[in-house]
Design an enzyme around this catalytic site. Structure first.
Site, PDB file in Angstrom:
ATOM      1  N   GLY A  13     -39.482  38.200  -4.550  1.00 38.20           N
ATOM      2  CA  GLY A  13     -39.445  38.720  -3.192  1.00 38.20           C
ATOM      3  C   GLY A  13     -40.746  38.631  -2.440  1.00 38.20           C
ATOM      4  N   HIS A  75     -49.371  34.441  -7.097  1.00 36.46           N
ATOM      5  CA  HIS A  75     -48.549  34.626  -8.286  1.00 36.46           C
ATOM      6  C   HIS A  75     -49.413  34.582  -9.543  1.00 36.46           C
ATOM      7  CE1 HIS A  75     -44.780  34.533  -6.203  1.00 36.46           C
ATOM      8  NE2 HIS A  75     -44.861  33.268  -5.852  1.00 36.46           N
ATOM      9  N   ARG A  98     -39.252  42.770  -9.845  1.00 34.92           N
ATOM     10  CA  ARG A  98     -37.813  42.541  -9.759  1.00 34.92           C
ATOM     11  C   ARG A  98     -37.223  42.427 -11.146  1.00 34.92           C
ATOM     12  NH1 ARG A  98     -34.855  37.336  -6.727  1.00 34.92           N
ATOM     13  NH2 ARG A  98     -32.781  38.295  -6.492  1.00 34.92           N
ATOM     14  N   TYR A 166     -38.088  45.291  -5.849  1.00 29.90           N
ATOM     15  CA  TYR A 166     -37.247  44.447  -5.005  1.00 29.90           C
ATOM     16  C   TYR A 166     -35.945  45.159  -4.666  1.00 29.90           C
ATOM     17  CZ  TYR A 166     -34.393  40.409  -3.651  1.00 29.90           C
ATOM     18  OH  TYR A 166     -33.553  39.545  -2.977  1.00 29.90           O
TER      19      TYR A 166
END
Length: 266
Positions: A13, A75, A98, A166
């Site tokens: 997300g 990331h 998530r 998320y």
């Protein structure tokens, strides 16, 4: 100058949050081609620049024109080399987490895994706690990424941490975005009506349609934005795949502890 990180394991997300923040900052519906140019330099999402773009050979200039504190998307695991120049100046970490089962579904679709290899991909993800290609890139496994970012003090000793699930963004996007804007200190007082407009302009159905209209590479199944589902079972990959995930929760205490902490152990 202090900065914040918007970090997550891939397909959790991160880009959706970036677009919501862009919509909040500009307070207008973005043009058709603006929010979907994430490839080859995602400069259209300038509210939160991507560290991968800033550090590339043809990288982007720092978005110094903004009136809000700078926020960078990543990331990578917090300890990688590209983050080290920001060790002392990092004051905030916003982390999006998530359910790994939903990450598997989203990653499989995003990577355009062929139908006959879908089950093998899911088994690979479970066996390695993530996608090995992403680990080699420096993003770690799912459990490594979550664990290191929610406790980043070894790499960013001055950082406050805010973790947003998320699933909570899905169920209460307005409340989640308000919390995010407050944490990032983008406003002394969050404008609720502005938040609602930003959420409305960032709905996933709208983003998918914008991508189709912009004729971005990858159509249909391979659109960047999927349906964004939550609580998905892995049984559609095969009963043994769901069983493998449940066995992982039973047999690997490190993975189980992280999954349980964030509500992903059922």
């Amino acid at each position: 100058m202090s900065l914040a990180w918007l970090s997550s394991y891939p397909k959790s997300g991160n880009t959706w949050v970036r677009i919501m923040l862009q919509n909040y900052l500009e307070d207008r519906p973005l043009e058709t081609d603006e929010p979907v140019q994430w490839r080859g330099g995602g400069s259209k999402i300038s509210a939160v620049a991507d560290i991968a773009d800033l550090s590339s050979e043809s990288g982007l200039s720092w978005p110094s024109h903004q009136a809000v504190p700078p926020t960078l998307k990543t990331h990578f695991l917090p300890g990688v080399e590209v983050h080290r120049p920001y060790r002392e100046t990092t004051s905030k970490v916003l982390y999006i987490v998530r359910d790994p089962r939903d990450v598997i579904h989203s990653a499989e679709r995003h990577l355009d895994v062929s139908p006959k290899h879908r089950a093998a991909f899911a088994r690979h993800f479970i066996a390695h706690h993530g996608f090995e290609g992403w680990r080699r890139t420096g993003w770690g496994s799912w459990v490594e990424n979550v664990s290191e970012w929610v406790n980043p003090e070894r790499h960013f000793p001055n950082a406050q941490v805010c973790v947003v699930r998320y699933e909570d963004m899905k169920s209460d996007a307005v409340g989640s975005l308000s919390r995010i804007v407050t944490f990032l200190e983008w406003d002394d007082r969050v404008d609720g009506a502005r938040v609602e407009r930003a959420v409305r302009n960032s709905e996933l159905d709208r983003l998918r349609e914008q991508q189709r209209q912009a004729n971005e590479p990858g159509k249909g199944r391979n659109l960047f934005f999927g349906q964004g589902l939550s609580g998905q079972s892995l049984a559609d990959y095969g009963e043994d795949v769901e069983e493998s995930y449940l066995r992982l929760l039973d047999e690997d205490s490190t993975f189980a502890d992280v999954a349980k902490r964030w509500g992903y152990s059922n």
